[in-house]
Design a protein around this motif. Structure first.
Motif, PDB file in Angstrom:
ATOM      1  N   PHE A 111      52.865 -37.728 -32.201  1.00 42.57           N
ATOM      2  CA  PHE A 111      51.857 -37.339 -32.090  1.00 42.57           C
ATOM      3  C   PHE A 111      50.870 -38.294 -30.352  1.00 42.57           C
ATOM      4  O   PHE A 111      50.039 -37.207 -29.861  1.00 42.57           O
ATOM      5  N   ALA A 112      51.527 -38.516 -29.994  1.00 45.54           N
ATOM      6  CA  ALA A 112      51.133 -38.504 -28.629  1.00 45.54           C
ATOM      7  C   ALA A 112      51.681 -37.693 -27.953  1.00 45.54           C
ATOM      8  O   ALA A 112      50.829 -37.553 -26.627  1.00 45.54           O
ATOM      9  N   LEU A 113      52.910 -36.731 -27.859  1.00 42.20           N
ATOM     10  CA  LEU A 113      52.809 -36.071 -27.096  1.00 42.20           C
ATOM     11  C   LEU A 113      51.980 -34.356 -27.681  1.00 42.20           C
ATOM     12  O   LEU A 113      51.229 -34.234 -26.640  1.00 42.20           O
ATOM     13  N   GLY A 114      51.421 -34.572 -28.892  1.00 41.91           N
ATOM     14  CA  GLY A 114      50.387 -33.716 -29.332  1.00 41.91           C
ATOM     15  C   GLY A 114      48.905 -33.901 -28.998  1.00 41.91           C
ATOM     16  O   GLY A 114      48.438 -33.143 -28.337  1.00 41.91           O
ATOM     17  N   LEU A 115      48.850 -35.315 -28.607  1.00 38.75           N
ATOM     18  CA  LEU A 115      47.509 -35.518 -27.605  1.00 38.75           C
ATOM     19  C   LEU A 115      47.624 -35.432 -26.590  1.00 38.75           C
ATOM     20  O   LEU A 115      46.762 -34.522 -25.958  1.00 38.75           O
ATOM     21  N   THR A 116      48.654 -35.666 -25.875  1.00 40.74           N
ATOM     22  CA  THR A 116      48.351 -35.478 -24.426  1.00 40.74           C
ATOM     23  C   THR A 116      48.467 -33.882 -23.796  1.00 40.74           C
ATOM     24  O   THR A 116      47.656 -33.258 -23.488  1.00 40.74           O
ATOM     25  N   LEU A 117      49.326 -32.940 -24.997  1.00 36.94           N
ATOM     26  CA  LEU A 117      49.066 -31.427 -24.515  1.00 36.94           C
ATOM     27  C   LEU A 117      47.493 -31.073 -25.269  1.00 36.94           C
ATOM     28  O   LEU A 117      46.969 -30.106 -24.811  1.00 36.94           O
ATOM     29  N   PHE A 118      46.632 -31.720 -26.533  1.00 35.59           N
ATOM     30  CA  PHE A 118      45.887 -31.505 -26.441  1.00 35.59           C
ATOM     31  C   PHE A 118      44.551 -31.535 -24.973  1.00 35.59           C
ATOM     32  O   PHE A 118      43.862 -30.601 -24.582  1.00 35.59           O
ATOM     33  N   VAL A 119      44.989 -32.987 -25.143  1.00 36.17           N
ATOM     34  CA  VAL A 119      43.710 -33.216 -23.222  1.00 36.17           C
ATOM     35  C   VAL A 119      44.287 -32.155 -22.493  1.00 36.17           C
ATOM     36  O   VAL A 119      43.374 -31.629 -21.559  1.00 36.17           O
ATOM     37  N   LEU A 120      45.614 -31.183 -22.264  1.00 36.31           N
ATOM     38  CA  LEU A 120      45.906 -30.693 -21.251  1.00 36.31           C
ATOM     39  C   LEU A 120      45.275 -29.490 -21.019  1.00 36.31           C
ATOM     40  O   LEU A 120      44.688 -28.736 -20.570  1.00 36.31           O
ATOM     41  N   THR A 121      44.886 -28.914 -22.906  1.00 39.43           N
ATOM     42  CA  THR A 121      45.345 -27.642 -23.019  1.00 39.43           C
ATOM     43  C   THR A 121      43.474 -27.500 -22.730  1.00 39.43           C
ATOM     44  O   THR A 121      42.127 -26.683 -22.350  1.00 39.43           O
ATOM     45  N   LEU A 122      42.589 -28.607 -24.049  1.00 33.17           N
ATOM     46  CA  LEU A 122      41.078 -28.989 -23.592  1.00 33.17           C
ATOM     47  C   LEU A 122      40.749 -28.626 -21.677  1.00 33.17           C
ATOM     48  O   LEU A 122      39.877 -28.352 -21.550  1.00 33.17           O
ATOM     49  N   GLY A 123      40.975 -29.838 -20.905  1.00 35.32           N
ATOM     50  CA  GLY A 123      40.851 -28.992 -20.161  1.00 35.32           C
ATOM     51  C   GLY A 123      41.312 -28.604 -18.932  1.00 35.32           C
ATOM     52  O   GLY A 123      40.498 -27.635 -18.467  1.00 35.32           O
ATOM     53  N   THR A 145      37.711 -30.574 -35.941  1.00 31.30           N
ATOM     54  CA  THR A 145      38.871 -30.858 -34.393  1.00 31.30           C
ATOM     55  C   THR A 145      37.875 -32.223 -34.542  1.00 31.30           C
ATOM     56  O   THR A 145      39.519 -32.759 -34.229  1.00 31.30           O
ATOM     57  N   VAL A 146      37.570 -32.732 -35.046  1.00 32.80           N
ATOM     58  CA  VAL A 146      37.270 -34.345 -34.849  1.00 32.80           C
ATOM     59  C   VAL A 146      38.592 -35.217 -35.964  1.00 32.80           C
ATOM     60  O   VAL A 146      38.680 -35.653 -35.599  1.00 32.80           O
ATOM     61  N   GLY A 147      38.787 -34.308 -37.108  1.00 32.27           N
ATOM     62  CA  GLY A 147      39.456 -34.602 -38.476  1.00 32.27           C
ATOM     63  C   GLY A 147      41.137 -34.498 -36.839  1.00 32.27           C
ATOM     64  O   GLY A 147      41.530 -35.145 -37.427  1.00 32.27           O
ATOM     65  N   ILE A 148      41.400 -34.022 -36.335  1.00 33.10           N
ATOM     66  CA  ILE A 148      42.585 -33.364 -36.022  1.00 33.10           C
ATOM     67  C   ILE A 148      42.359 -34.245 -34.792  1.00 33.10           C
ATOM     68  O   ILE A 148      43.351 -35.171 -34.344  1.00 33.10           O
ATOM     69  N   VAL A 149      41.671 -34.668 -33.786  1.00 30.13           N
ATOM     70  CA  VAL A 149      41.811 -35.450 -32.853  1.00 30.13           C
ATOM     71  C   VAL A 149      41.734 -36.870 -33.109  1.00 30.13           C
ATOM     72  O   VAL A 149      42.476 -37.720 -32.598  1.00 30.13           O
TER      73      VAL A 149
END
Length: 489
Positions: free
Chosen positions: A460-472, A212-216
């Motif tokens: 990667f910016a899109l993926g990070l945004t999506l990650f933050v959204l689903t994590l929230g 998980t840390v590596g993905i982030v």
């Protein structure tokens, strides 16, 4: 030596060690297992673990580091070719790997024999023409530096693979010998094995956390590179998505708002379909269905969760889309395309039904029967009991199930690709084609990707945004469940 053979040899040596460990332990006790500190199986397990675990861990680490070391050694050739051809080093390296793999395949198929490979390794001029033909057969005109890089890559890979086989087998043999020598009547094998198992469990949990840390971190680093080339305000507040690979981002408009709108719009329609149907199905299965009906209805609903998303996408493309176009969109004058937000939302909602129904069913079943009996005893009907007692008691868990389903909807790709199209725009018409963040991540990383351009790094910016959204959403679901969960005796 092939990795599969090496793995089988290590496992076979471990199995032999298990049998010898058990036999040696029993022999050291004079045949009386009561004198042993631990059960005989623990002694065998100790030898097996000492033989297999260090060898496999060493092999895994070697396989992770070997490509890095090889690429570092051939990097001068890759850098020179990248500068000469004005291509990204990653693309040149991909050609080198492809050609090296092709040479291996041709050698295994006896198209290139050992003598020709030896002449190739010596760099003979009379082999270069043959190598050019090999390059063309593999799908590209290959430059001489790429051929040299492929030759070096292949040689280094074979050399390091042989060294890995020797080192791994040596580690397995050393572990085998050491564990056999320690096997005697007073050896505390159970304690050692249990500590080893505990260490393996800790390692497994650590790997999950580090993954998980590596993905982030990978997304963060590439996102930082993207925002170093593209203004973050234009990305987060731009209303136009029009990437252009012609000018290093100069002609590109990479606003995320159209993609977020499509993502949330499709997910909203999917939840409108999935939540009522899934919740009502859960209430029926929990409160009204008999044992026989529940025995086949619940598995039948959960079959929907096992259908591949590509099948749902084909269903949306062939059946649902044309039906909505012919019976709703065209008669109402709302559009002529079978790919639309409504198509993807309806099919995605069908896919999410088992997520909502299964979780809600388990939560409703957890409500104590005494609460139902108390309500019925006060004169309430069954439907009133469900509406005023059961559902309110299970509501936090139901809300959590809905939020988890929303996270699943936001991350869906294949249904959107086939059902909603690829148009990035902001519109309120549900019968128009739109797209989502996940679809554009795939499109930006498809084909020959240049990781120095913002048009690729934007994924990667899109993926990070999506990650933050689903994590929230997941954090919100956990908060709701823990905050308002009812605990009963």
């Amino acid at each position: 030596m092939p990795i599969l053979w090496l793995l089988l040899i290590v496992l076979a040596l471990g199995a032999i060690g298990y049998l010898l460990g058990v036999r040696r332990a029993v022999a050291s006790a004079g045949g009386d297992t009561r004198k042993l500190h631990s059960l005989p199986s623990y002694y065998g397990s100790n030898v097996f673990l000492a033989t297999v675990i260090p060898a496999l861990m060493l092999m895994a680490a070697w396989l992770l580091l070997q490509p890095v070391v090889i690429e570092a050694q051939i990097s001068p050739l890759i850098t020179a070719e990248a500068e000469a051809s004005e291509r990204a080093p990653d693309l040149v390296l991909a050609d080198v790997r492809r050609l090296a793999d092709g040479l291996n395949d041709l050698h295994e198929q006896n198209v290139l024999d050992d003598a020709e490979i030896a002449r190739l390794n010596a760099g003979r001029d009379d082999v270069r023409g043959m190598l050019g033909q090999v390059g063309i057969a593999l799908g590209a005109d290959v430059a001489q530096p790429v051929l040299d890089g492929a030759r070096d890559y292949r040689n280094l890979w074979a050399r390091y693979s042989l060294a890995m086989s020797i080192v791994v087998l040596g580690a397995a043999a050393l572990g085998f010998i050491a564990a056999i020598r320690n096997t005697h009547v007073d050896f505390r094998a159970r304690n050692v094995v249990e500590r080893a198992i505990k260490a393996l469990l800790i390692l497994a949990s650590t790997i999950a956390i580090l993954t998980t840390v590596g993905i982030v971190m990978s997304m963060l680093l590439e996102t930082r590179n993207f925002f170093g080339q593209y203004n973050w305000t234009d990305f987060f507040f731009g209303t136009t998505w029009a990437p252009s690979f012609s000018g290093r981002g100069g002609a590109s408009e990479l606003g995320i708002l159209p993609l977020l709108w499509g993502t949330l719009y499709i997910s909203f329609i999917a939840l409108i379909v999935a939540v009522p149907i899934g919740l009502f199905a859960a209430i029926y299965l929990s409160e009204y269905a008999g044992p026989k009906m529940r025995a086949w209805a619940k598995p039948a609903i959960e079959v929907l969760a096992g259908i591949p998303t590509i099948v749902y996408g084909l269903f949306a493309l062939i059946t649902v889309g044309p039906m909505l176009r012919d019976y709703f969109a065209q008669p109402l004058g709302l559009g002529d395309s079978s790919a639309s937000v409504m198509t993807a939302g309806l099919v995605m909602g069908i896919m999410l039904i088992p997520f909502v129904s299964s979780l809600s069913d388990d939560i409703i079943n957890a409500v104590p029967q005494s609460m139902r009996d108390g309500s019925l005893g006060l004169g309430a009907t069954k439907s009133e009991t469900i509406k005023q007692v059961v559902v309110p008691a299970a509501l936090p868990g139901i809300v959590g199930a809905v939020l988890l389903a929303a996270s699943r909807a936001i991350g869906e790709t294949m249904i959107v690709v086939l059902g909603a199209g690829a148009a990035a725009k902001i519109s309120g018409n549900p019968f128009e084609a739109m797209t989502t963040v996940t679809v554009k991540i795939v499109s930006q990383l498809t084909g020959d990707t240049d990781f120095a351009s913002p048009e690729t790094l934007v994924a990667f910016a899109l993926g990070l945004t999506l990650f933050v959204l689903t994590l929230g959403l997941n954090i919100l679901a956990l908060y709701v469940v823990r905050k308002y969960r009812e605990q009963y005796e």
